[in-house]
Scaffold this motif. Sequence first.
Motif, PDB file in Angstrom:
ATOM      1  N   VAL A 442     -49.010  59.762 -54.559  1.00 44.57           N
ATOM      2  CA  VAL A 442     -47.583  59.508 -54.324  1.00 44.57           C
ATOM      3  C   VAL A 442     -46.896  59.761 -53.335  1.00 44.57           C
ATOM      4  O   VAL A 442     -46.218  59.146 -52.436  1.00 44.57           O
ATOM      5  N   LEU A 443     -47.573  60.851 -52.588  1.00 39.65           N
ATOM      6  CA  LEU A 443     -47.107  61.588 -51.340  1.00 39.65           C
ATOM      7  C   LEU A 443     -47.432  60.605 -50.165  1.00 39.65           C
ATOM      8  O   LEU A 443     -46.847  60.119 -49.281  1.00 39.65           O
ATOM      9  N   LEU A 444     -48.716  60.077 -50.369  1.00 39.64           N
ATOM     10  CA  LEU A 444     -49.252  59.220 -49.189  1.00 39.64           C
ATOM     11  C   LEU A 444     -48.423  57.745 -49.269  1.00 39.64           C
ATOM     12  O   LEU A 444     -48.437  57.143 -48.389  1.00 39.64           O
ATOM     13  N   LEU A 445     -48.142  57.297 -50.587  1.00 40.36           N
ATOM     14  CA  LEU A 445     -47.500  56.136 -50.759  1.00 40.36           C
ATOM     15  C   LEU A 445     -45.807  56.251 -50.002  1.00 40.36           C
ATOM     16  O   LEU A 445     -45.534  55.596 -48.956  1.00 40.36           O
ATOM     17  N   ALA A 446     -45.234  57.353 -49.841  1.00 41.28           N
ATOM     18  CA  ALA A 446     -43.967  57.707 -49.241  1.00 41.28           C
ATOM     19  C   ALA A 446     -44.427  57.893 -47.706  1.00 41.28           C
ATOM     20  O   ALA A 446     -43.476  57.189 -46.976  1.00 41.28           O
ATOM     21  N   LEU A 447     -45.332  58.447 -47.572  1.00 40.63           N
ATOM     22  CA  LEU A 447     -45.489  58.475 -46.026  1.00 40.63           C
ATOM     23  C   LEU A 447     -45.778  57.206 -45.347  1.00 40.63           C
ATOM     24  O   LEU A 447     -45.453  57.146 -43.995  1.00 40.63           O
ATOM     25  N   ALA A 448     -46.583  56.337 -46.139  1.00 40.71           N
ATOM     26  CA  ALA A 448     -47.198  55.194 -45.519  1.00 40.71           C
ATOM     27  C   ALA A 448     -46.092  54.483 -44.962  1.00 40.71           C
ATOM     28  O   ALA A 448     -46.081  53.841 -43.619  1.00 40.71           O
ATOM     29  N   PHE A 449     -44.901  54.189 -45.449  1.00 37.50           N
ATOM     30  CA  PHE A 449     -43.874  53.361 -44.976  1.00 37.50           C
ATOM     31  C   PHE A 449     -43.149  53.894 -43.689  1.00 37.50           C
ATOM     32  O   PHE A 449     -43.389  53.054 -42.685  1.00 37.50           O
ATOM     33  N   PRO A 450     -42.940  55.087 -43.429  1.00 42.41           N
ATOM     34  CA  PRO A 450     -42.501  55.242 -42.009  1.00 42.41           C
ATOM     35  C   PRO A 450     -43.707  55.191 -40.904  1.00 42.41           C
ATOM     36  O   PRO A 450     -43.315  54.867 -39.702  1.00 42.41           O
ATOM     37  N   VAL A 451     -44.840  55.386 -41.449  1.00 40.10           N
ATOM     38  CA  VAL A 451     -46.028  55.312 -40.537  1.00 40.10           C
ATOM     39  C   VAL A 451     -46.038  53.727 -40.065  1.00 40.10           C
ATOM     40  O   VAL A 451     -46.230  53.465 -38.950  1.00 40.10           O
ATOM     41  N   MET A 452     -45.858  52.813 -41.081  1.00 39.41           N
ATOM     42  CA  MET A 452     -46.194  51.272 -40.983  1.00 39.41           C
ATOM     43  C   MET A 452     -44.743  50.875 -40.365  1.00 39.41           C
ATOM     44  O   MET A 452     -44.920  49.980 -39.456  1.00 39.41           O
ATOM     45  N   VAL A 453     -43.620  51.599 -40.190  1.00 38.74           N
ATOM     46  CA  VAL A 453     -42.560  51.240 -39.400  1.00 38.74           C
ATOM     47  C   VAL A 453     -42.589  51.501 -38.033  1.00 38.74           C
ATOM     48  O   VAL A 453     -41.815  50.976 -36.972  1.00 38.74           O
ATOM     49  N   THR A 454     -43.621  52.465 -37.685  1.00 41.52           N
ATOM     50  CA  THR A 454     -43.589  52.956 -36.213  1.00 41.52           C
ATOM     51  C   THR A 454     -43.768  51.954 -35.290  1.00 41.52           C
ATOM     52  O   THR A 454     -43.038  51.708 -34.057  1.00 41.52           O
ATOM     53  N   PRO A 455     -44.893  51.035 -35.425  1.00 39.62           N
ATOM     54  CA  PRO A 455     -44.924  49.858 -34.588  1.00 39.62           C
ATOM     55  C   PRO A 455     -43.854  48.930 -34.216  1.00 39.62           C
ATOM     56  O   PRO A 455     -43.458  48.672 -32.988  1.00 39.62           O
ATOM     57  N   ALA A 456     -43.138  48.921 -35.372  1.00 41.12           N
ATOM     58  CA  ALA A 456     -41.856  47.941 -35.330  1.00 41.12           C
ATOM     59  C   ALA A 456     -40.745  48.507 -34.377  1.00 41.12           C
ATOM     60  O   ALA A 456     -39.988  47.984 -33.562  1.00 41.12           O
ATOM     61  N   SER A 457     -40.508  49.994 -34.753  1.00 36.28           N
ATOM     62  CA  SER A 457     -39.649  50.778 -33.791  1.00 36.28           C
ATOM     63  C   SER A 457     -40.064  50.506 -32.239  1.00 36.28           C
ATOM     64  O   SER A 457     -39.155  50.672 -31.472  1.00 36.28           O
ATOM     65  N   MET A 458     -41.215  50.919 -32.124  1.00 33.42           N
ATOM     66  CA  MET A 458     -42.041  50.864 -30.656  1.00 33.42           C
ATOM     67  C   MET A 458     -41.457  49.443 -29.897  1.00 33.42           C
ATOM     68  O   MET A 458     -41.053  49.351 -28.882  1.00 33.42           O
ATOM     69  N   PHE A 459     -41.597  48.558 -30.976  1.00 35.00           N
ATOM     70  CA  PHE A 459     -41.318  47.163 -29.946  1.00 35.00           C
ATOM     71  C   PHE A 459     -39.913  47.049 -29.829  1.00 35.00           C
ATOM     72  O   PHE A 459     -39.327  46.273 -29.056  1.00 35.00           O
ATOM     73  N   LEU A 460     -39.039  47.237 -31.074  1.00 34.84           N
ATOM     74  CA  LEU A 460     -37.614  47.049 -30.591  1.00 34.84           C
ATOM     75  C   LEU A 460     -36.925  47.901 -29.806  1.00 34.84           C
ATOM     76  O   LEU A 460     -36.030  47.644 -29.168  1.00 34.84           O
ATOM     77  N   ARG A 461     -37.383  49.123 -29.759  1.00 31.15           N
ATOM     78  CA  ARG A 461     -36.855  50.195 -28.862  1.00 31.15           C
ATOM     79  C   ARG A 461     -37.549  50.190 -27.616  1.00 31.15           C
ATOM     80  O   ARG A 461     -36.783  50.681 -26.651  1.00 31.15           O
ATOM     81  N   GLY A 462     -38.567  49.998 -27.444  1.00 30.92           N
ATOM     82  CA  GLY A 462     -39.349  49.828 -26.028  1.00 30.92           C
ATOM     83  C   GLY A 462     -39.797  51.354 -25.985  1.00 30.92           C
ATOM     84  O   GLY A 462     -38.919  52.230 -25.496  1.00 30.92           O
ATOM     85  N   PHE A 463     -41.020  51.601 -26.189  1.00 34.32           N
ATOM     86  CA  PHE A 463     -41.560  53.166 -25.842  1.00 34.32           C
ATOM     87  C   PHE A 463     -41.797  53.683 -24.530  1.00 34.32           C
ATOM     88  O   PHE A 463     -42.506  52.529 -23.887  1.00 34.32           O
ATOM     89  N   SER A 464     -41.477  54.618 -24.293  1.00 34.28           N
ATOM     90  CA  SER A 464     -41.916  55.037 -22.475  1.00 34.28           C
ATOM     91  C   SER A 464     -41.675  56.523 -22.746  1.00 34.28           C
ATOM     92  O   SER A 464     -41.020  57.146 -23.095  1.00 34.28           O
ATOM     93  N   ILE A 465     -42.639  57.066 -21.854  1.00 32.58           N
ATOM     94  CA  ILE A 465     -42.570  58.429 -21.559  1.00 32.58           C
ATOM     95  C   ILE A 465     -41.638  58.918 -20.265  1.00 32.58           C
ATOM     96  O   ILE A 465     -41.419  59.879 -19.873  1.00 32.58           O
ATOM     97  N   TYR A 466     -41.191  57.619 -19.687  1.00 29.03           N
ATOM     98  CA  TYR A 466     -40.447  57.835 -18.286  1.00 29.03           C
ATOM     99  C   TYR A 466     -39.063  57.658 -18.779  1.00 29.03           C
ATOM    100  O   TYR A 466     -38.578  57.365 -19.823  1.00 29.03           O
ATOM    101  N   SER A 467     -38.389  57.718 -17.704  1.00 31.47           N
ATOM    102  CA  SER A 467     -36.769  57.689 -17.804  1.00 31.47           C
ATOM    103  C   SER A 467     -36.094  56.525 -18.745  1.00 31.47           C
ATOM    104  O   SER A 467     -36.548  55.403 -18.575  1.00 31.47           O
ATOM    105  N   HIS A 468     -35.444  57.085 -19.698  1.00 34.70           N
ATOM    106  CA  HIS A 468     -34.881  56.089 -20.676  1.00 34.70           C
ATOM    107  C   HIS A 468     -33.397  55.546 -20.226  1.00 34.70           C
ATOM    108  O   HIS A 468     -32.642  54.998 -20.820  1.00 34.70           O
ATOM    109  N   GLN A 469     -33.115  55.935 -19.094  1.00 33.17           N
ATOM    110  CA  GLN A 469     -31.693  55.679 -18.544  1.00 33.17           C
ATOM    111  C   GLN A 469     -31.716  54.161 -18.051  1.00 33.17           C
ATOM    112  O   GLN A 469     -32.584  53.420 -18.214  1.00 33.17           O
ATOM    113  N   GLU A 470     -30.565  53.418 -17.945  1.00 35.41           N
ATOM    114  CA  GLU A 470     -30.582  52.151 -17.577  1.00 35.41           C
ATOM    115  C   GLU A 470     -31.291  51.745 -16.374  1.00 35.41           C
ATOM    116  O   GLU A 470     -31.437  52.451 -15.244  1.00 35.41           O
TER     117      GLU A 470
END
Length: 595
Positions: A442-470
């Motif tokens: 049950v717990l792994l089922l619940a955790l699986a969704f935020p883990v699966m959403v992670t690639p989509a979030s990285m694509f939509l928001r653009g992941f970088s360790i450098y400045s996120h300013q304009e």
Amino acid sequence: MSPDAFLRKLPEWPSGRVQHGFFALLTLAAVFGINPYLYGLYNHCVTVPFVYDAANPGLYPGDDMVAQLAYFYTYFLSGLGWLYRVSGLPLEWIFFGLHSLSIYLTFWSFFYLARTLIPCRAVAAVACLLLLFGSKTLGYVGTLESHLMERTLIMPLEFLALAWVIRGRWVWAFAGIGVAFCIHPLSAFYVGVFAGMAGLFRLWEAWRTEGITASGEHPASAAEPFKKQALRFGLGLLAGALAAAPSLYLKATGPEPLMPVGTPVDGWLDVLFMRSAYHVFPFDWPWHGWLRAGLFWGAVWLLRRAWLPAVAGLSGAGETHPALSREGWTALRGMLWAFAGMAVLGVVFTEFVPLSIVVQFQFFRAYRFLMYLGMILLAGGWYAAARGHIPVGQGMAAFVLAMPAWLEMVELKYATLLMTMALLWFGTAYGMRRWDWGLPRVLLLALAFPVMVTPASMFLRGFSIYSHQESDWVALQHWAERQTPVDAGFIVPPNRKGFRVDSKRHVFVDWNDGTQSFFNQAFAGDWIREMTMVGFNGDPDAMGDGYRALPPRQFQVVADSMPLNPSVYAVVFKDMDLPFNEVFAKGEYRVLKVR
């Protein structure tokens, strides 16, 4: 299925490497997806220049905001400056590494705190799921932040200290709080108040039950004599004072800020109200924030049969009946009263009779620690529903009631939270009863969704360790670092923040600088004066227009007030017609040389 057979489907959440794998998945989801890492924004507009200045005091000559570093009694900034200087690594790498490590340790220590409060690993796992979705609370402080700060780095230690408080390990608890005080005095102070009040409640309970035991009524009610507990509590206070001494030394030997204990300096409260009302002035907060907090605690109270020993009919807690232990309930009551006291002080001596010392402590920011404890109690309600101690419908209703407390987040993140909780309750109500699932599934089922959403979030928001300013704004900063002298100064639009981060150059003033007035009331007047010089008329929404309307002579006046900067440049908007030489342009910005 018989009740006994159903209960056998409730194994404890696995320990050891499986738990650490769980923390690693939570960290992965938190850093890359749910609370995606940010650099160069928000607090970093102040923190990063402070670190660069600590590593190289020759930077930012004449910068009034950076000079406020002297009033920060913390080893966080100097420590990072030392690490940056000796390691030779880019500061962005150091920040990202420390942030990722602190997030992992935060989940680990919160799991420990949850299991201390309600001794059940499954409860602790669900509490960590709730923690994953960081949101702003009363006092506008995040429960789990997306960028490295002092309070995020020492949050694991504060969680451990609260757990040690519940366990009665006073020396470890107060020593941990003292160490945390050397990194972030404000949040460590809150935890210290919680610990002190919890300790007093524990001592009162020990004194009361010791009397009962002596009369022969409850011979097992007092596990340790009152005098021994009082001695250990006193030793804990001493250990805390010794651990906090290095930070107190910084204050004793540093320059004295203008910070009267009583009546504030004229204009200081006006600056704080204009810049940081969301931290300090509760009467200015929107009604829906209070409503969400009320719904959250209404949900916790709805589940009281699950965690309150007196209501659950338990004499103590255990893995089979995971309610609060009596020690945990006593400590929790002390913490609730501690926050109530701070809240009263925060209202009376901020809104009615303002006192500088109370305003500076920003007591409502301590609320996030209560919300952490509330998450654990909610998780305890889920487990009680899963094992049939309370109706599943009651548990689900409580979670629905609590969810608005997390509304202060972006839409994708909130939708992920709702889906995660829906999967948790789907697995509880159907998977366990109809398909014989165990708790780990049950717990792994619940955790699986935020883990699966992670690639989509990285694509939509653009992941970088450098400045996120304009991007254009960052390009200007990189140009300034490469093409101007170290002692150059810059005049920038006051509604644009963070120019110091990548330029490593003195900035005359910007809107974000005003937050430093908390720690030195004299800076408030200087900040208003400098903001007025760059076109600020008291209306934050009109800062850009005021800057655009500045005549050429005013830029020269500002440059004349920067005597430590032989070269002075102005960053202006492209539609501003000024008689200075243009030396660089990018996007909507131009850089002009004023002197």
